[in-house]
Design an enzyme around this catalytic site. Structure first.
Site, PDB file in Angstrom:
ATOM      1  N   HIS A  44       0.676  -1.151   0.004  1.00  0.00           N
ATOM      2  CA  HIS A  44      -0.227   0.002   0.169  1.00  0.00           C
ATOM      3  C   HIS A  44       0.769   1.317  -0.070  1.00  0.00           C
ATOM      4  CE1 HIS A  44      -3.575  -2.336   1.887  1.00  0.00           C
ATOM      5  NE2 HIS A  44      -2.611  -2.845   2.233  1.00  0.00           N
ATOM      6  N   GLU A 126       2.501  -0.823   4.311  1.00  0.00           N
ATOM      7  CA  GLU A 126       2.406   0.590   3.958  1.00  0.00           C
ATOM      8  C   GLU A 126       3.509   1.086   3.638  1.00  0.00           C
ATOM      9  OE1 GLU A 126      -0.417   2.228   3.216  1.00  0.00           O
ATOM     10  OE2 GLU A 126      -1.970   1.374   4.362  1.00  0.00           O
ATOM     11  N   HIS A 165      -2.429  -2.726  -3.520  1.00  0.00           N
ATOM     12  CA  HIS A 165      -3.627  -2.687  -2.966  1.00  0.00           C
ATOM     13  C   HIS A 165      -4.749  -2.543  -4.310  1.00  0.00           C
ATOM     14  CE1 HIS A 165      -6.355  -0.467   0.231  1.00  0.00           C
ATOM     15  NE2 HIS A 165      -7.046  -1.479   0.107  1.00  0.00           N
ATOM     16  N   ASP A 175      -3.414   2.493  -4.775  1.00  0.00           N
ATOM     17  CA  ASP A 175      -2.024   2.370  -4.437  1.00  0.00           C
ATOM     18  C   ASP A 175      -1.472   0.925  -4.617  1.00  0.00           C
ATOM     19  OD1 ASP A 175      -4.081   1.973  -2.420  1.00  0.00           O
ATOM     20  OD2 ASP A 175      -2.532   1.575  -1.019  1.00  0.00           O
TER      21      ASP A 175
END
Length: 196
Positions: A44, A126, A165, A175
């Site tokens: 992400h 992330e 994602h 993303d």
């Protein structure tokens, strides 16, 4: 199966804690279903406020401590209850929010190769960034290192089971975006074979 896993990755598999990560526990997680084997890694991106880097807003967001009065955008997300397993900052710092053994709330409504609810069987990482701005060399290096550790601990995660994602929630999420260089990441990952 576990006899071929190095000791440090066996520890990762038993504790769910990434080596070298700063621990910042989020309350936004739950147990994985009993029949859910960890078999997917989802990449992400996030920046808070959007397009701005640094500060601790991401940590506060994942820990339900974001002040909605601090920035207009925060008003729109302050009540969301989300998390990821870990965050890789622009300088490569690794921050972990949820044990890899638990179900982090990162993918939302999602599917991969026909299997629904990716949170059940995936690990979410992330990157501090945006869809359009290039990621840093430190982030690619750290992501490859984390991915290799995760893949060694959970061999069901092969390179073809690493997705964005955008891949598991197409039309809803974009993303890590066009700025993410998948070829570079996979080359870095390949270079780490045997280096765990």
């Amino acid at each position: 199966m576990t006899q071929d896993i190095p000791d440090d990755c066996l520890e990762l598999r038993s504790t769910g804690r990434l080596p070298g990560a700063r621990w910042c526990p989020s309350p936004n997680f739950g147990p994985r279903p009993d029949d859910a084997a960890i078999s997917l890694l989802v990449v992400h991106n996030i920046s808070l406020p959007p397009g701005q880097f640094g500060g601790n807003a991401i940590e506060r967001f994942f820990c339900n401590q974001l002040d909605p009065d601090e920035h207009p955008y925060f008003e729109t997300i302050a009540d969301l209850k989300v998390s990821a397993h870990a965050l890789i900052r622009r300088d490569g710092e690794l921050v972990q929010f949820v044990s890899l053994l638990e179900r982090a709330w990162h993918a939302g409504r999602s599917s991969f190769q026909g299997q629904q609810e990716c949170n059940d069987f995936s690990i979410g990482i992330e990157l501090e960034g945006t869809d359009e701005l290039p990621y840093t060399a430190a982030q690619y290096q750290r992501l490859a290192m984390v991915a290799r550790q995760v893949m060694t601990a959970w061999p069901a995660i092969a390179a073809e089971r690493i997705a964005g994602h955008c891949d598991v929630a197409p039309g809803r999420k974009t993303d890590p975006g066009p700025a993410f260089d998948w070829q570079r990441f996979l080359a870095d990952l390949s270079a780490m074979d045997g280096g765990v």
